[in-house]
Scaffold this active site. Sequence first.
Site, PDB file in Angstrom:
ATOM      1  N   ASN A   1       0.878  -1.176   0.000  1.00  0.00           N
ATOM      2  CA  ASN A   1       0.000   0.000   0.000  1.00  0.00           C
ATOM      3  C   ASN A   1       0.914   1.224   0.000  1.00  0.00           C
ATOM      4  OD1 ASN A   1      -1.745   2.072   0.494  1.00  0.00           O
ATOM      5  ND2 ASN A   1      -2.434   1.332   2.500  1.00  0.00           N
TER       6      ASN A   1
ATOM      7  N   SER B   1       3.766  -1.874  10.310  1.00  0.00           N
ATOM      8  CA  SER B   1       5.218  -1.919  10.524  1.00  0.00           C
ATOM      9  C   SER B   1       5.841  -3.257  10.138  1.00  0.00           C
ATOM     10  CB  SER B   1       5.555  -1.546  11.972  1.00  0.00           C
ATOM     11  OG  SER B   1       5.164  -0.209  12.236  1.00  0.00           O
TER      12      SER B   1
ATOM     13  N   HIS C   1      -9.402   1.031   5.138  1.00  0.00           N
ATOM     14  CA  HIS C   1      -8.084   1.193   5.758  1.00  0.00           C
ATOM     15  C   HIS C   1      -8.201   2.119   6.964  1.00  0.00           C
ATOM     16  CE1 HIS C   1      -3.965   2.491   6.370  1.00  0.00           C
ATOM     17  NE2 HIS C   1      -3.634   1.344   5.837  1.00  0.00           N
TER      18      HIS C   1
ATOM     19  N   LYS D   1       0.154   4.236  -0.284  1.00  0.00           N
ATOM     20  CA  LYS D   1      -0.481   5.417   0.328  1.00  0.00           C
ATOM     21  C   LYS D   1      -0.257   6.654  -0.549  1.00  0.00           C
ATOM     22  CE  LYS D   1      -0.154   3.172   4.784  1.00  0.00           C
ATOM     23  NZ  LYS D   1      -0.004   3.274   6.238  1.00  0.00           N
TER      24      LYS D   1
HETATM   25  P1  13P Z   1       3.232   0.599   7.627  1.00  0.00           P
HETATM   26  O1  13P Z   1       3.771  -0.696   7.037  1.00  0.00           O
HETATM   27  O2  13P Z   1       3.914   1.810   7.098  1.00  0.00           O
HETATM   28  O3  13P Z   1       3.160   0.513   9.106  1.00  0.00           O
HETATM   29  O4  13P Z   1       1.702   0.722   7.096  1.00  0.00           O
HETATM   30  C1  13P Z   1       0.858  -0.353   7.224  1.00  0.00           C
HETATM   31  C2  13P Z   1      -0.355  -0.094   6.455  1.00  0.00           C
HETATM   32  O5  13P Z   1      -1.143   0.773   6.804  1.00  0.00           O
HETATM   33  C3  13P Z   1      -0.579  -0.873   5.232  1.00  0.00           C
HETATM   34  O6  13P Z   1      -1.857  -0.675   4.717  1.00  0.00           O
END
Ligand code: 13P
Length: 253
Positions: free
Chosen positions: A9, A212, A94, A11
């Site tokens: 993801n 994480s 999400h 983002k």
């Molecule tokens: P991180 O791996 O940056 O913690 O994000 C997890 C996440 O929200 C995946 O959708």
Amino acid sequence: MGRYLIAGNWKMNLNQSDSRALAAAIAAQAGDVEADLLVCPPHVYLNQVAAEIAGTPVALGAQNAYHEPSGAFTGETSVAMLADVGCQFAILGHSERRHVMGETDADVNKKLHAVLAGGLTPIVCVGELLAERESGQTDAVIAKQFEGSLAGLTAEDATKIVLAYEPVWAIGTGKVATPDQAEQVHAGLRKLLSDRYNAEIAKSIRLLYGGSVKPDNAAELMSQPNVDGVLVGGASLKAADFLAIAAGASKAS
Ligand code: 13P
């Protein structure tokens, strides 16, 4: 389809050329990986990423979708539009959609039905806040999100979904859930599925962990009996890290 799904993801990160380069670097190594790979770039880069991964085993997903098919919904993207540019998956509910944009379980549920009707695979996210975990409410929060987000889901359609457990306190914080914490919630989700449908359907649904995930913790998380893959944020922005996480699936199995 293998057991494990490794989903990135991205983002709201990267630009056009970085997105293309990342997709190309992942696609170039995808044949060496046993797990199924999925990348979810920002909507504006879906087309370019689709071109980079065409003809490779890497699948394309969207980070969100809107439930209405078309019309006056400024700024939204329909499921048909996502399918049109090659998306096979859509992440729904999400934690950032829930907690930053205020999406409710009812919103997620409308999206779920639209995504299934449009032939895409929904990845439905659930997860508790730190305060909820600390006050012993994790199971209740997950069960409520499960019921609300998956309302009206038939047994046949249930086999077409993916669930992701993303504890909000573990997202982008570097604080990963322990393999035991992840397994406990995943086993609970499997039971919710089994109670609502049956054991066979429950077993067929992939349960991802997110929060994480890094190359050094992925294999242990995926070695848990009910962790069938990972949803990766930060570490999915570097091809080497994402591929190292995917390699963790082979170590886990
Ligand atoms: P991180 O791996 O940056 O913690 O994000 C997890 C996440 O929200 C995946 O959708």
